[in-house]
Design a protein around this motif. Structure first.
Motif, mmCIF file in Angstrom:
data_model
loop_
_atom_site.group_PDB
_atom_site.id
_atom_site.type_symbol
_atom_site.label_atom_id
_atom_site.label_comp_id
_atom_site.label_asym_id
_atom_site.label_seq_id
_atom_site.Cartn_x
_atom_site.Cartn_y
_atom_site.Cartn_z
ATOM 1 N N UNK A 227 -6.979 35.163 -67.125
ATOM 2 C CA UNK A 227 -8.176 34.669 -66.469
ATOM 3 C C UNK A 227 -8.020 34.796 -64.953
ATOM 4 N N UNK A 228 -9.128 34.652 -64.250
ATOM 5 C CA UNK A 228 -9.121 34.737 -62.792
ATOM 6 C C UNK A 228 -8.209 33.665 -62.202
ATOM 7 N N UNK A 229 -8.296 32.448 -62.726
ATOM 8 C CA UNK A 229 -7.481 31.344 -62.224
ATOM 9 C C UNK A 229 -5.991 31.643 -62.383
ATOM 10 N N UNK A 230 -5.584 32.056 -63.580
ATOM 11 C CA UNK A 230 -4.161 32.326 -63.829
ATOM 12 C C UNK A 230 -3.662 33.475 -62.971
ATOM 13 N N UNK A 231 -4.493 34.500 -62.805
ATOM 14 C CA UNK A 231 -4.105 35.641 -61.979
ATOM 15 C C UNK A 231 -3.873 35.224 -60.531
ATOM 16 N N UNK A 232 -4.772 34.402 -59.992
ATOM 17 C CA UNK A 232 -4.628 33.928 -58.609
ATOM 18 C C UNK A 232 -3.375 33.073 -58.474
ATOM 19 N N UNK A 233 -3.134 32.186 -59.423
ATOM 20 C CA UNK A 233 -1.970 31.296 -59.378
ATOM 21 C C UNK A 233 -0.673 32.094 -59.421
ATOM 22 N N UNK A 234 -0.566 33.035 -60.350
ATOM 23 C CA UNK A 234 0.675 33.798 -60.507
ATOM 24 C C UNK A 234 0.954 34.676 -59.291
ATOM 25 N N UNK A 235 -0.051 35.360 -58.797
ATOM 26 C CA UNK A 235 0.161 36.240 -57.644
ATOM 27 C C UNK A 235 0.520 35.444 -56.395
ATOM 28 N N UNK A 236 -0.174 34.345 -56.170
ATOM 29 C CA UNK A 236 0.115 33.536 -54.988
ATOM 30 C C UNK A 236 1.491 32.902 -55.084
ATOM 31 N N UNK A 237 1.875 32.448 -56.266
ATOM 32 C CA UNK A 237 3.188 31.817 -56.459
ATOM 33 C C UNK A 237 4.312 32.809 -56.198
ATOM 34 N N UNK A 238 4.177 34.017 -56.735
ATOM 35 C CA UNK A 238 5.211 35.043 -56.521
ATOM 36 C C UNK A 238 5.311 35.402 -55.042
ATOM 37 N N UNK A 239 4.168 35.577 -54.399
ATOM 38 C CA UNK A 239 4.160 35.938 -52.976
ATOM 39 C C UNK A 239 4.827 34.857 -52.127
ATOM 40 N N UNK A 240 4.526 33.585 -52.403
ATOM 41 C CA UNK A 240 5.108 32.496 -51.628
ATOM 42 C C UNK A 240 6.609 32.395 -51.852
ATOM 43 N N UNK A 241 7.050 32.518 -53.091
ATOM 44 C CA UNK A 241 8.481 32.397 -53.392
ATOM 45 C C UNK A 241 9.281 33.528 -52.756
ATOM 46 N N UNK A 242 8.814 34.755 -52.927
ATOM 47 C CA UNK A 242 9.550 35.899 -52.377
ATOM 48 C C UNK A 242 9.431 35.955 -50.856
ATOM 49 N N UNK A 243 8.233 35.680 -50.345
ATOM 50 C CA UNK A 243 8.054 35.673 -48.897
ATOM 51 C C UNK A 243 8.866 34.577 -48.227
ATOM 52 N N UNK A 244 8.885 33.388 -48.842
ATOM 53 C CA UNK A 244 9.695 32.294 -48.306
ATOM 54 C C UNK A 244 11.173 32.615 -48.337
ATOM 55 N N UNK A 245 11.626 33.255 -49.422
ATOM 56 C CA UNK A 245 13.040 33.630 -49.527
ATOM 57 C C UNK A 245 13.420 34.631 -48.443
ATOM 58 N N UNK A 246 12.550 35.613 -48.195
ATOM 59 C CA UNK A 246 12.832 36.608 -47.153
ATOM 60 C C UNK A 246 12.905 35.957 -45.774
ATOM 61 N N UNK A 247 11.995 35.015 -45.502
ATOM 62 C CA UNK A 247 11.979 34.347 -44.197
ATOM 63 C C UNK A 247 13.225 33.480 -44.016
ATOM 64 N N UNK A 248 13.575 32.704 -45.038
ATOM 65 C CA UNK A 248 14.754 31.825 -44.938
ATOM 66 C C UNK A 248 16.031 32.658 -44.836
#
Length: 455
Positions: A227-248
Motif C-alpha cells: 500500500x501507499x502507506x507501507x511504501x512510504x514508511x519502509x522507504x523513509x525508515x531505510x533512508x533515515x537509518x542508512x543516512x543517519x549511520x553514514x553521518x554518525x
C-alpha cells in the motif's frame, strides 16, 4: 463531565496512568528491590519509562531491582508496547474508514456496526505478531550467545528491543557486544520491526505468506503490491537509518574517539542510527561521541518510528509529509505529492500541527530543565550543558531512552519534567489534542478572513 472523561479518546490516558501508578507502587516496596531503597519519585520515573517504552533510568535495572521488580518492569514494557500498538492501529483503521477522530460517536458506531471488522481477530493478530517476533528474537539471542543471554535475559532484552523500550539488565547496555555482528543485527531487526507499526508488519506478513504459497504451489498469479502507506514508511525508515549511520560514521571517523577498526566503527554507527529510532540501547558511550553525531542523533530521535508502532517521535510519515510540502513549494506545485499520490490537506494540517506541538513541548521542557538543572550557573561554567539538556528532553519526548549521563543526576523537578515529557511523547500530542477537543463545543460561526503579510 463523567461521560467525557471516559470517552474513547481518554481511555489510553487512564490506561497508561493507571498502569504507571500500579507499577510504581510495586517497584517502591521491598519485594521489587534488590538492596537499596527507592524513592517514590524514582519509582514513578522508572514505571513511566517502562510503560512509555522509553528506557531512561535513574537507577541500574539489573542491580537495583530484584527478579520480581524486573518482571514488573518487563510487564509494563509489554503492556506499553501492546497498548500503544492497539490504540494507534485502531485509530489508523478508523481513519482508513474515513471516520473522524474527533467524533467519538462515529468511532463507536464504526467498531460496532462494521461487519468486516472483528475486534477480537484484530487484537489476536496484534498479540500473535508481537509475541511471535519477541519469542523468535529471544531464541536467536540465546543461540548466538547462551552465556550473555540466558533464557531470562534473552526474553527480557527481546521484549525490550521489539517494544523499543531500551531497558537492559546490564549497566553498560550492550557495550560488551559492540563488535558482535550477530547480536547487533538481531537487536537492530527487533528494533526496526517494532518501529514499523502493526499495519506495515501485517501487510508485509501477508505479502510474504502469499509469495511462499505461490512458490510452493508453483502458481504464478498477480503479485500483490504494498500500500501507499507501507511504501512510504519502509522507504523513509531505510533512508533515515542508512543516512543517519553514514553521518554518525563520518563524524566519529574524523573527530571522535576510536571505537575499533573501521568496520566495527561502521557497525557501531549503524546500530546507533537504528537505536535512535526510539529504542534506547547503546553499544558505545554516548557521552564520548562528537557534538556533530549528537546533533544528527537529535534529529533521528525527534523523528522516531512510524504510526501504529511501539516507537515515539513525530513519526516518519510526518517527516515525509513536511519534506514533500517543501519540495512542492520549490517546484511551484499546489499539492504535496508523495509517490505519485497527493497528500490530503487535512493530513498536511495534522503534520504541521504535530510538528508545531513537538517544537513547543521540546522548547518548554528544555527551558524548565535549564532552570532546574543549573539555572543559577553562569554560562562560562555550564558550557555544553544545554546540548545535554536538549538531548535529554528530545530523548524523553521521543521515548528514545538515550542519555549522555544526565538522567541519574536530575533534580526532583527535573525528573517530574522528564516524566511528563515521556507521558506526552508516548501518547502523542495529536491524541491528547483530540481528547481535549472532545470536551469542546463546535462553533457555529466563522470570523471574517484577511491576508496578513508573512516572511
Amino acid at each position: 463531565m463523567r461521560i467525557k472523561l471516559f470517552s474513547p479518546f481518554w481511555m489510553p490516558v487512564w490506561f497508561f496512568a493507571g498502569a504507571i501508578l500500579a507499577g510504581a507502587s510495586l517497584l517502591a516496596f521491598d519485594p521489587g528491590l534488590a538492596e537499596q531503597n527507592l524513592s517514590w519519585i524514582d519509582a514513578v520515573f522508572t514505571a513511566t519509562s517502562a510503560m512509555c517504552v522509553t528506557g531512561l533510568v535513574v537507577v541500574d535495572t539489573g542491580s537495583a531491582f530484584s527478579h520480581f521488580g524486573q518482571m514488573v518492569i518487563l510487564v509494563l514494557i509489554q503492556l506499553g508496547g501492546l497498548g500503544i500498538m492497539t490504540f494507534t492501529s485502531l485509530a489508523m483503521y478508523l481513519m482508513g474508514r474515513h471516520v473522524s477522530l474527533s467524533d467519538r460517536i462515529s468511532v463507536g458506531q464504526s467498531l460496532l456496526h462494521d461487519p468486516r471488522f472483528s475486534l477480537r481477530n484484530f487484537l489476536f493478530r496484534v498479540i500473535c505478531i508481537t509475541f511471535g517476533i519477541e519469542l523468535v528474537g529471544a531464541m536467536l539471542l540465546w543461540l548466538v550467545d547462551p552465556q550473555g543471554f540466558h533464557p531470562y535475559s534473552a526474553l527480557f532484552h527481546s521484549i525490550s528491543a521489539f517494544c523499543n523500550a531500551g531497558f537492559s539488565l546490564y549497566a553498560d547496555s550492550l557495550s560488551a557486544w559492540h563488535s558482535n555482528w550477530s547480536i547487533n543485527f538481531i537487536f537492530m531487526a527487533l528494533i526496526t520491526l517494532g518501529g514499523l507499526g502493526f499495519y506495515v508488519l501485517n501487510e508485509c506478513g501477508g505479502l510474504l505468506t502469499h509469495e511462499v504459497r505461490a512458490r510452493l504451489s508453483g502458481k504464478r498469479g498477480e503479485r500483490p503490491s504494498l500500500s501507499w502507506h507501507s511504501s512510504v514508511v519502509l522507504r523513509t525508515s531505510v533512508l533515515l537509518s542508512l543516512g543517519g549511520a553514514a553521518a554518525i560514521f563520518t563524524a566519529e571517523l574524523f573527530g571522535g574517539e576510536s571505537f575499533g577498526i573501521w568496520h566495527e566503527e561502521l557497525l557501531s554507527a549503524l546500530f546507533q542510527s537504528v537505536t535512535c529510532r526510539t529504542a534506547g540501547f547503546n553499544t558505545v558511550d554516548i557521552a564520548h561521541m562528537t557534538n556533530v553525531s549528537l546533533v544528527f542523533m537529535l534529529f533521528l530521535m525527534l523523528v522516531g518510528g512510524s504510526p501504529g508502532s511501539c516507537a515515539g517521535g513525530i513519526k516518519t510519515t510526518t517527516l515525509r509529509a513536511v519534506w514533500g510540502f517543501i519540495c512542492a513549494q520549490f517546484a511551484g506545485r499546489q499539492q504535496t505529492v508523495i509517490g505519485k499520490k497527493a497528500l490530503a490537506s487535512s493530513s498536511m494540517n495534522k503534520a504541521f500541527t504535530l510538528l508545531v506541538f513537538a517544537g513547543f513541548i521540546v522548547a518548554g521542557g528544555a527551558i524548565i530543565l535549564n532552570i532546574s538543572e543549573g539555572g543559577d550557573v553562569p554560562h562560562i561554567q555550564a558550557r555544553g550543558n544545554f546540548l545535554e539538556i536538549l538531548f535529554e528532553v528530545i530523548s524523553a519526548y521521543g521515548t528514545v531512552g538515550l542519555s549522555t549521563g544526565m538522567t541519574g543526576k536530575l533534580t526532583s523537578l527535573g525528573k517530574v519534567v522528564v516524566i511528563m515529557l515521556m507521558f506526552i511523547g508516548r501518547l502523542g500530542p495529536i491524541w491528547l489534542l483530540s481528547a481535549l477537543q472532545s470536551w469542546q463545543v463546535e462553533q457555529r460561526f466563522r470570523y471574517p478572513e484577511r491576508d496578513l503579510p508573512l516572511g
